[in-house]
Design an enzyme around this catalytic site. Structure first.
Site, PDB file in Angstrom:
ATOM      1  NE  ARG A 156      -4.083  -1.867   0.382  1.00 46.54           N
ATOM      2  CZ  ARG A 156      -4.163  -3.101  -0.113  1.00 46.54           C
ATOM      3  NH1 ARG A 156      -3.163  -3.598  -0.810  1.00 46.54           N
ATOM      4  NH2 ARG A 156      -5.233  -3.830   0.086  1.00 46.54           N
ATOM      5  CB  SER A 224      -8.934  -1.784   4.075  1.00 43.88           C
ATOM      6  OG  SER A 224      -9.179  -3.088   3.627  1.00 43.88           O
ATOM      7  CD  GLU A 320      -6.074   0.954   1.911  1.00 43.12           C
ATOM      8  OE1 GLU A 320      -6.991   1.632   1.392  1.00 43.12           O
ATOM      9  OE2 GLU A 320      -5.964  -0.270   1.748  1.00 43.12           O
TER      10      GLU A 320
HETATM   11  P1  FAD Z   1      -9.041   8.374  -5.365  1.00 44.50           P
HETATM   12  O1  FAD Z   1      -9.637   8.080  -4.046  1.00 44.50           O
HETATM   13  O2  FAD Z   1      -9.788   9.285  -6.270  1.00 44.50           O
HETATM   14  O3  FAD Z   1      -7.567   8.909  -5.128  1.00 44.50           O
HETATM   15  C1  FAD Z   1      -6.681   8.182  -4.307  1.00 44.50           C
HETATM   16  C2  FAD Z   1      -5.360   8.937  -4.196  1.00 44.50           C
HETATM   17  O4  FAD Z   1      -4.740   9.025  -5.468  1.00 44.50           O
HETATM   18  C3  FAD Z   1      -5.525  10.377  -3.753  1.00 44.50           C
HETATM   19  O5  FAD Z   1      -4.416  10.722  -2.999  1.00 44.50           O
HETATM   20  C4  FAD Z   1      -5.552  11.174  -5.064  1.00 44.50           C
HETATM   21  O6  FAD Z   1      -5.130  12.520  -4.898  1.00 44.50           O
HETATM   22  C5  FAD Z   1      -4.586  10.394  -5.887  1.00 44.50           C
HETATM   23  N1  FAD Z   1      -4.871  10.389  -7.327  1.00 44.50           N
HETATM   24  C6  FAD Z   1      -5.924   9.816  -7.949  1.00 44.50           C
HETATM   25  N2  FAD Z   1      -5.801   9.946  -9.275  1.00 44.50           N
HETATM   26  C7  FAD Z   1      -4.650  10.616  -9.492  1.00 44.50           C
HETATM   27  C8  FAD Z   1      -3.961  11.050 -10.667  1.00 44.50           C
HETATM   28  N3  FAD Z   1      -4.434  10.828 -11.885  1.00 44.50           N
HETATM   29  N4  FAD Z   1      -2.793  11.714 -10.509  1.00 44.50           N
HETATM   30  C9  FAD Z   1      -2.281  11.956  -9.284  1.00 44.50           C
HETATM   31  N5  FAD Z   1      -2.886  11.578  -8.145  1.00 44.50           N
HETATM   32  C10 FAD Z   1      -4.048  10.912  -8.250  1.00 44.50           C
HETATM   33  N6  FAD Z   1      -7.587  -1.050  -2.595  1.00 44.50           N
HETATM   34  C11 FAD Z   1      -6.734  -2.099  -2.696  1.00 44.50           C
HETATM   35  O7  FAD Z   1      -5.523  -1.900  -2.849  1.00 44.50           O
HETATM   36  N7  FAD Z   1      -7.190  -3.381  -2.644  1.00 44.50           N
HETATM   37  C12 FAD Z   1      -8.489  -3.693  -2.496  1.00 44.50           C
HETATM   38  O8  FAD Z   1      -8.852  -4.862  -2.458  1.00 44.50           O
HETATM   39  C13 FAD Z   1      -9.409  -2.613  -2.386  1.00 44.50           C
HETATM   40  N8  FAD Z   1     -10.729  -2.850  -2.209  1.00 44.50           N
HETATM   41  C14 FAD Z   1     -11.593  -1.822  -2.080  1.00 44.50           C
HETATM   42  C15 FAD Z   1     -12.960  -2.113  -1.917  1.00 44.50           C
HETATM   43  C16 FAD Z   1     -13.874  -1.079  -1.799  1.00 44.50           C
HETATM   44  C17 FAD Z   1     -15.334  -1.432  -1.609  1.00 44.50           C
HETATM   45  C18 FAD Z   1     -13.448   0.262  -1.886  1.00 44.50           C
HETATM   46  C19 FAD Z   1     -14.441   1.382  -1.830  1.00 44.50           C
HETATM   47  C20 FAD Z   1     -12.094   0.572  -2.050  1.00 44.50           C
HETATM   48  C21 FAD Z   1     -11.155  -0.474  -2.147  1.00 44.50           C
HETATM   49  N9  FAD Z   1      -9.782  -0.238  -2.297  1.00 44.50           N
HETATM   50  C22 FAD Z   1      -8.908  -1.279  -2.448  1.00 44.50           C
HETATM   51  C23 FAD Z   1      -9.265   1.147  -2.334  1.00 44.50           C
HETATM   52  C24 FAD Z   1      -9.368   1.815  -3.741  1.00 44.50           C
HETATM   53  O9  FAD Z   1     -10.150   1.042  -4.594  1.00 44.50           O
HETATM   54  C25 FAD Z   1      -8.005   2.037  -4.365  1.00 44.50           C
HETATM   55  O10 FAD Z   1      -7.158   2.777  -3.517  1.00 44.50           O
HETATM   56  C26 FAD Z   1      -8.083   2.752  -5.720  1.00 44.50           C
HETATM   57  O11 FAD Z   1      -6.841   2.705  -6.375  1.00 44.50           O
HETATM   58  C27 FAD Z   1      -8.531   4.202  -5.578  1.00 44.50           C
HETATM   59  O12 FAD Z   1      -8.808   4.707  -6.861  1.00 44.50           O
HETATM   60  P2  FAD Z   1      -9.586   6.075  -7.040  1.00 44.50           P
HETATM   61  O13 FAD Z   1      -9.487   6.470  -8.472  1.00 44.50           O
HETATM   62  O14 FAD Z   1     -10.957   5.956  -6.504  1.00 44.50           O
HETATM   63  O15 FAD Z   1      -8.696   7.018  -6.131  1.00 44.50           O
HETATM   64  N1  EPU Z   2     -10.635 -11.330  10.241  1.00 42.52           N
HETATM   65  C1  EPU Z   2     -11.197 -11.371  11.496  1.00 42.52           C
HETATM   66  N2  EPU Z   2     -12.495 -10.967  11.633  1.00 42.52           N
HETATM   67  C2  EPU Z   2     -13.234 -10.552  10.583  1.00 42.52           C
HETATM   68  C3  EPU Z   2     -12.662 -10.513   9.295  1.00 42.52           C
HETATM   69  C4  EPU Z   2     -11.342 -10.911   9.144  1.00 42.52           C
HETATM   70  O1  EPU Z   2     -10.553 -11.748  12.477  1.00 42.52           O
HETATM   71  O2  EPU Z   2     -14.399 -10.206  10.778  1.00 42.52           O
HETATM   72  C5  EPU Z   2      -9.230 -11.763  10.081  1.00 42.52           C
HETATM   73  C6  EPU Z   2      -9.127 -13.205   9.623  1.00 42.52           C
HETATM   74  O3  EPU Z   2      -8.076 -13.811  10.327  1.00 42.52           O
HETATM   75  C7  EPU Z   2      -8.729 -13.097   8.159  1.00 42.52           C
HETATM   76  C8  EPU Z   2      -7.894 -11.825   8.193  1.00 42.52           C
HETATM   77  O4  EPU Z   2      -8.571 -10.969   9.121  1.00 42.52           O
HETATM   78  O5  EPU Z   2      -7.987 -14.196   7.749  1.00 42.52           O
HETATM   79  C9  EPU Z   2      -7.743 -11.155   6.836  1.00 42.52           C
HETATM   80  O6  EPU Z   2      -9.031 -10.857   6.297  1.00 42.52           O
HETATM   81  P1  EPU Z   2      -9.242 -10.720   4.707  1.00 42.52           P
HETATM   82  O7  EPU Z   2      -8.691 -11.894   3.976  1.00 42.52           O
HETATM   83  O8  EPU Z   2     -10.659 -10.337   4.483  1.00 42.52           O
HETATM   84  O9  EPU Z   2      -8.304  -9.525   4.294  1.00 42.52           O
HETATM   85  P2  EPU Z   2      -7.922  -8.158   4.996  1.00 42.52           P
HETATM   86  O10 EPU Z   2      -6.533  -8.257   5.503  1.00 42.52           O
HETATM   87  O11 EPU Z   2      -8.950  -7.713   5.968  1.00 42.52           O
HETATM   88  C10 EPU Z   2      -6.850  -7.195   2.833  1.00 42.52           C
HETATM   89  C11 EPU Z   2      -6.856  -5.890   2.115  1.00 42.52           C
HETATM   90  C12 EPU Z   2      -8.081  -5.776   1.228  1.00 42.52           C
HETATM   91  C13 EPU Z   2      -8.029  -6.907   0.204  1.00 42.52           C
HETATM   92  C14 EPU Z   2      -8.027  -8.248   0.965  1.00 42.52           C
HETATM   93  C15 EPU Z   2      -7.850  -9.424   0.023  1.00 42.52           C
HETATM   94  C16 EPU Z   2      -5.623  -4.299   3.452  1.00 42.52           C
HETATM   95  C17 EPU Z   2      -5.680  -3.113   4.345  1.00 42.52           C
HETATM   96  N3  EPU Z   2      -6.799  -4.783   3.049  1.00 42.52           N
HETATM   97  O12 EPU Z   2      -7.960  -7.185   3.715  1.00 42.52           O
HETATM   98  O13 EPU Z   2      -8.021  -4.539   0.529  1.00 42.52           O
HETATM   99  O14 EPU Z   2      -9.138  -6.856  -0.660  1.00 42.52           O
HETATM  100  O15 EPU Z   2      -6.912  -8.261   1.887  1.00 42.52           O
HETATM  101  O16 EPU Z   2      -6.544  -9.452  -0.448  1.00 42.52           O
HETATM  102  O17 EPU Z   2      -4.536  -4.759   3.116  1.00 42.52           O
HETATM  103  C18 EPU Z   2      -8.640  -2.250   0.598  1.00 42.52           C
HETATM  104  O18 EPU Z   2      -7.430  -1.978   0.550  1.00 42.52           O
HETATM  105  O19 EPU Z   2      -9.514  -1.351   0.613  1.00 42.52           O
HETATM  106  C19 EPU Z   2      -9.069  -3.646   0.636  1.00 42.52           C
HETATM  107  C20 EPU Z   2     -10.341  -4.014   0.725  1.00 42.52           C
END
Ligand code: FAD
Ligand code: EPU
Length: 332
Positions: A156, A224, A320
């Site tokens: 991240r 997250s 995050e």
């Molecule tokens: P924004 O929120 O619009 O911007 C994020 C940052 O990037 C800000 O600092 C912004 O200023 C900057 N930025 C954006 N575009 C540009 C650009 N063109 N040039 C310069 N700076 C820029 N993330 C994960 O890594 N893994 C996951 O599994 C994951 N799951 C998610 C699930 C949900 C339901 C949600 C809501 C979010 C999740 N995220 C996850 C977080 C998110 O999807 C990512 O961080 C994504 O890359 C954000 O994209 P955005 O365009 O919406 O960014």
């Molecule tokens: N867990 C609990 N209680 C719960 C849920 C989870 O104890 O209610 C524990 C379990 O031990 C589980 C562990 O948390 O094994 C990890 O949970 P999960 O696999 O759902 O993943 P996470 O670590 O919570 C991360 C990323 C997600 C990404 C998933 C899958 C971060 C901060 N988050 O979540 O990214 O989708 O792994 O790879 O690294 C995001 O960045 O927005 C995001 C959703």
């Protein structure tokens, strides 16, 4: 004043002085020039940004579009404009038989934001495929490119959160995909797939994500809220003595990653509500807008979680999500 509520997936009511939609590099350069020396923020789809107060500045929404594919004997080079939707790009690649991104299906947001926090899920991080990140410097409007190596990718993390934070407007990203595809199925939930195709992984990742994570179009959230914390071996050993069941993931740098969801779960925050903001019942790492949530509600709940985890486990959580207040970034 322009509303930002529909421009960030958490959906808090907040405003900016102006919002400009960028659909060409020239428009991006013009916006950088016109807003020089003023407070400003570059937005993609707002899925990792929460406006916790009215932002006293100018916002640009990156909507640059376009995908260009070059095919070579053993690989593809794909250049993608920063405003393309990430999941649509993953889906496009799969349909073109360009494989690798399937583990990253259904992550919200734009292609341009993907390198910023090095998006990752289900055993893969986007850095694995990034060759170069291109854009304009925010101070001069001059073009820049950063190679994969210089992006300093981590969990991240990248140079765009440090030395280049707010210093660049990303216009496009260049990806490299080998034609020698190998499935990545070590993550829990994918490890039961036998000889999967890329489409099998794509479908499974989507199914898992839909079962675990709230849909931001139904309940506002930013995924997250906290990062999974990395702690030293010494800290981990002490914790492990008290909590033998603590989920942990040894890291190549010798540190140990902990599951923030588990720490928050142990502190009994699942379903806890502050005003209109709730700690999600299924995935406590996600804070969500249960309706009429405010920036104060969110900050109060996040700070309470932070201090409970610190008190119970002596572990510091870090957000995050990027939190934006009246004059820019705010900390918890
Ligand atoms: P924004 O929120 O619009 O911007 C994020 C940052 O990037 C800000 O600092 C912004 O200023 C900057 N930025 C954006 N575009 C540009 C650009 N063109 N040039 C310069 N700076 C820029 N993330 C994960 O890594 N893994 C996951 O599994 C994951 N799951 C998610 C699930 C949900 C339901 C949600 C809501 C979010 C999740 N995220 C996850 C977080 C998110 O999807 C990512 O961080 C994504 O890359 C954000 O994209 P955005 O365009 O919406 O960014
Ligand atoms: N867990 C609990 N209680 C719960 C849920 C989870 O104890 O209610 C524990 C379990 O031990 C589980 C562990 O948390 O094994 C990890 O949970 P999960 O696999 O759902 O993943 P996470 O670590 O919570 C991360 C990323 C997600 C990404 C998933 C899958 C971060 C901060 N988050 O979540 O990214 O989708 O792994 O790879 O690294 C995001 O960045 O927005 C995001 C959703």
């Amino acid at each position: 004043m322009t509303s930002l509520a529909h421009l960030h997936t958490f959906g808090l009511n907040a405003t900016a002085q102006s919002v400009t939609y960028l659909t060409s590099s020239q428009q991006a350069a013009d916006w950088l020039r016109d807003t020089a020396h003023q407070r400003r923020y570059i937005l993609g789809e707002g899925s990792n940004t929460i406006f916790v107060e009215n932002f006293e500045g100018h916002v640009a929404v990156n909507q640059l579009k376009g995908i260009q594919v070059e095919e070579f004997d053993d690989h593809f080079i794909v250049n993608v404009a920063a405003g393309e939707n990430w999941h649509n790009f993953v889906d496009y690649c799969l349909r073109q038989e360009i494989f690798g991104l399937e583990n990253l299906a259904l992550i919200p947001g734009t292609v341009g934001a993907a390198p910023i926090q090095n998006i990752g899920a289900y055993g893969r991080e986007v850095e694995y495929f990034i060759q170069q990140v291109n854009g304009l410097r925010t101070d001069s409007g001059e073009p820049f490119s950063v190679s994969h190596k210089d992006c300093k990718f981590g969990y991240r993390d990248s140079i765009f959160k440090h030395e280049l934070k707010d210093k660049v407007l990303i216009t496009d990203v260049t990806f490299f995909f080998s034609k020698r595809w190998l499935p990545c199925t070590h993550y829990a939930g994918l490890d039961d797939l036998v000889s999967p195709t890329p489409r099998d992984i794509f479908d499974q990742v989507i199914a898992i994500r839909r079962s675990k994570l709230p849909d931001p179009t139904v309940m506002g959230n930013a995924g997250s809220f906290f990062k999974n914390p990395k702690v030293s071996q010494t800290c981990f050993k002490q914790l492990n003595k008290r909590y033998p069941q603590v989920p942990h993931y040894p890291q190549p740098d010798g540190s140990v990653k902990l599951a923030a969801a588990w720490l928050i779960d142990q502190c009994k925050f699942k379903g806890v509500r502050k005003g209109g903001v709730i700690c999600h019942k299924r995935q406590p790492l996600v804070l969500a807008n249960a309706g009429q949530g405010t920036g104060e509600d969110l900050m109060a709940l996040a700070r309470e979680i932070l201090s409970s985890v610190k008190q119970q486990f002596d572990v510091e959580l870090e957000n995050e999500v990027r939190l934006i207040g009246a004059t820019g970034g705010v900390s918890l």
